[in-house]
Design a protein around this motif. Structure first.
Motif, PDB file in Angstrom:
ATOM      1  N   ARG A   1       0.809  -1.225   0.000  1.00  0.00           N
ATOM      2  CA  ARG A   1       0.000   0.000   0.000  1.00  0.00           C
ATOM      3  C   ARG A   1       0.846   1.281   0.000  1.00  0.00           C
ATOM      4  O   ARG A   1       0.358   2.341  -0.363  1.00  0.00           O
TER       5      ARG A   1
ATOM      6  N   ARG B   1       3.421  -6.730 -13.589  1.00  0.00           N
ATOM      7  CA  ARG B   1       2.304  -5.862 -13.958  1.00  0.00           C
ATOM      8  C   ARG B   1       2.729  -4.540 -14.589  1.00  0.00           C
ATOM      9  O   ARG B   1       1.903  -3.840 -15.176  1.00  0.00           O
TER      10      ARG B   1
ATOM     11  N   ARG C   1     -13.842   7.429  -3.039  1.00  0.00           N
ATOM     12  CA  ARG C   1     -13.217   6.435  -2.170  1.00  0.00           C
ATOM     13  C   ARG C   1     -13.308   5.037  -2.784  1.00  0.00           C
ATOM     14  O   ARG C   1     -12.348   4.280  -2.789  1.00  0.00           O
ATOM     15  N   HIS C   2     -14.479   4.691  -3.324  1.00  0.00           N
ATOM     16  CA  HIS C   2     -14.654   3.377  -3.924  1.00  0.00           C
ATOM     17  C   HIS C   2     -13.869   3.243  -5.234  1.00  0.00           C
ATOM     18  O   HIS C   2     -13.323   2.171  -5.532  1.00  0.00           O
TER      19      HIS C   2
ATOM     20  N   LEU D   1     -11.050   4.651  -5.827  1.00  0.00           N
ATOM     21  CA  LEU D   1      -9.626   4.627  -5.517  1.00  0.00           C
ATOM     22  C   LEU D   1      -9.239   3.507  -4.563  1.00  0.00           C
ATOM     23  O   LEU D   1      -8.095   3.430  -4.122  1.00  0.00           O
ATOM     24  N   ASP D   2     -10.182   2.629  -4.245  1.00  0.00           N
ATOM     25  CA  ASP D   2      -9.932   1.562  -3.281  1.00  0.00           C
ATOM     26  C   ASP D   2      -9.203   0.400  -3.947  1.00  0.00           C
ATOM     27  O   ASP D   2      -9.811  -0.551  -4.434  1.00  0.00           O
ATOM     28  N   THR D   3      -7.880   0.506  -3.989  1.00  0.00           N
ATOM     29  CA  THR D   3      -7.045  -0.554  -4.552  1.00  0.00           C
ATOM     30  C   THR D   3      -6.024  -0.980  -3.492  1.00  0.00           C
ATOM     31  O   THR D   3      -5.697  -0.209  -2.583  1.00  0.00           O
ATOM     32  N   PRO D   4      -5.490  -2.203  -3.606  1.00  0.00           N
ATOM     33  CA  PRO D   4      -4.570  -2.710  -2.581  1.00  0.00           C
ATOM     34  C   PRO D   4      -3.169  -2.106  -2.632  1.00  0.00           C
ATOM     35  O   PRO D   4      -2.337  -2.426  -1.789  1.00  0.00           O
ATOM     36  N   ASP D   5      -2.898  -1.217  -3.604  1.00  0.00           N
ATOM     37  CA  ASP D   5      -1.560  -0.652  -3.705  1.00  0.00           C
ATOM     38  C   ASP D   5      -1.524   0.838  -3.384  1.00  0.00           C
ATOM     39  O   ASP D   5      -0.626   1.566  -3.799  1.00  0.00           O
ATOM     40  N   THR D   6      -2.501   1.306  -2.613  1.00  0.00           N
ATOM     41  CA  THR D   6      -2.515   2.704  -2.196  1.00  0.00           C
ATOM     42  C   THR D   6      -3.288   2.850  -0.893  1.00  0.00           C
ATOM     43  O   THR D   6      -4.145   2.015  -0.576  1.00  0.00           O
TER      44      THR D   6
ATOM     45  N   THR E   1      -5.019   5.636  -0.359  1.00  0.00           N
ATOM     46  CA  THR E   1      -5.938   6.745  -0.628  1.00  0.00           C
ATOM     47  C   THR E   1      -7.335   6.492  -0.078  1.00  0.00           C
ATOM     48  O   THR E   1      -7.934   7.377   0.539  1.00  0.00           O
ATOM     49  N   ALA E   2      -7.870   5.293  -0.282  1.00  0.00           N
ATOM     50  CA  ALA E   2      -9.213   4.992   0.221  1.00  0.00           C
ATOM     51  C   ALA E   2      -9.248   5.078   1.744  1.00  0.00           C
ATOM     52  O   ALA E   2     -10.213   5.593   2.327  1.00  0.00           O
TER      53      ALA E   2
END
Length: 319
Positions: A107, A117, A157-158, A160-165, A167-168
């Motif tokens: 994160r 990736r 929020r939804h 930007l909700d990724t496992p590599d940040t 931000t959420a």
């Protein structure tokens, strides 16, 4: 483990007064009092921009609640400093505490990319943009959300909700109970800097140069303490060598490894904890900053499996 400590009230008050005084000089005194007598006075802004580093260090103390024992006053001063800095205090505080929680995890590892990736070439533009000012500019740009309705915050929020940040998680922290505080501080920031640009008038390019200098100093230094350190180690950070006068100037922020181990320590106590921990530096500050220019690092790099970059036994503590 050292217990939580606090800065001396008089010292902390003087530091805050000095920080806000420097800001007042930059934003209003120089353009309104000195520049009418000649553009040469604009050169006074150069050394004042360099105070951006201790300014952040003082703000950092308030983020950790180590500036003053009185938490209410500590946070009020933090909000005042955040407004002067250009970003709402709750954004800076929540983001920084998330940094302590997730540093070097997927994160929060600024320079690292997954070779399966992505590639160095595709990661580099965003990395260098962030390194050379983008971090600060992103913090400042957050003020545009001041008037956004809560539902838009939740929608973003939804998205930007990724496992590599983080931000959420940052949005969650603000919208939970602090959205009103964020909005008020953002509005005050806009008013403060609108007033400053009005004071500069046609010489507003000088203020833009000040902000560009602040953005560069803040952004370049931000990840230097973590660049190419071991992954999945939230406590991992480097202690960077600086001459003792400069160490005092930045409020011992260069002892970042000790800070991550003991985030409750106020800055005057970091040197003692550093020496008790062995008193060895990982790198020089300038070397650590410069090596970031190498760019993004693949997650499978052997460098990210070593917790120390060099043989510390030959690296004495300067006196």
């Amino acid at each position: 483990m050292p217990s939580r400590t606090y800065g001396a009230t008089t010292t902390s008050t003087l530091l805050v007064a000095g920080a806000l005084g420097s800001l007042c000089l930059q934003l209003f005194v120089i353009p309104m009092v000195l520049l009418p007598h000649g553009n040469a006075y604009g050169w006074l802004l150069v050394p004042l921009v360099l105070t951006s580093t201790p300014f952040w260090s003082i703000l950092h103390e308030s983020i950790h609640g180590s500036l003053l024992r009185d938490r209410t006053l500590n946070d009020r001063l933090g909000r005042a400093l955040g407004i002067g800095y250009g970003a709402p205090f709750i954004l800076l505080k929540s983001g920084h505490l998330l940094h302590h929680r997730f540093s070097r995890t997927p994160r929060e590892r600024t320079e690292v990319y997954e070779p399966s990736r992505s590639t160095w070439a595709s990661t580099a533009p965003g990395y260098y943009l962030r390194l050379f000012g983008g971090l600060y500019l992103a913090e400042v740009a957050s003020v545009i959300l001041a008037l956004a309705p809560r539902r838009l915050w939740h929608r973003l929020r939804h998205l930007l909700d990724t496992p590599d940040t983080v931000t959420a998680l940052l949005f969650d922290a603000i919208t939970g109970r602090k959205l009103a505080q964020f909005r008020l501080d953002a509005i005050l920031i806009v008013l403060l800097y609108a007033g400053a640009f009005t004071a500069y008038g046609r010489k507003g390019w000088m203020l833009l140069a000040v902000l560009a200098g602040r953005a560069l100093l803040v952004s370049v230094a931000d990840n230097a303490y973590h660049y190419a350190t071991a992954l999945d180690e939230p406590l991992e950070a480097m202690n960077l060598r600086l001459p003792r006068p400069l160490e005092s100037f930045v409020l011992a922020f260069n002892l970042h490894g000790i800070h991550h181990k003991h985030p409750g320590l106020a800055w005057p106590d970091l040197r003692g904890a550093f020496e008790a921990d062995g008193g060895r530096f990982d790198l020089g500050w300038w070397s650590a900053v410069a090596r970031q220019i190498r760019g993004p690092v693949p997650a499978d790099s052997p460098r990210l499996r070593a917790t120390r970059r060099r043989d510390r036994s030959t690296d004495p503590v300067p006196r």
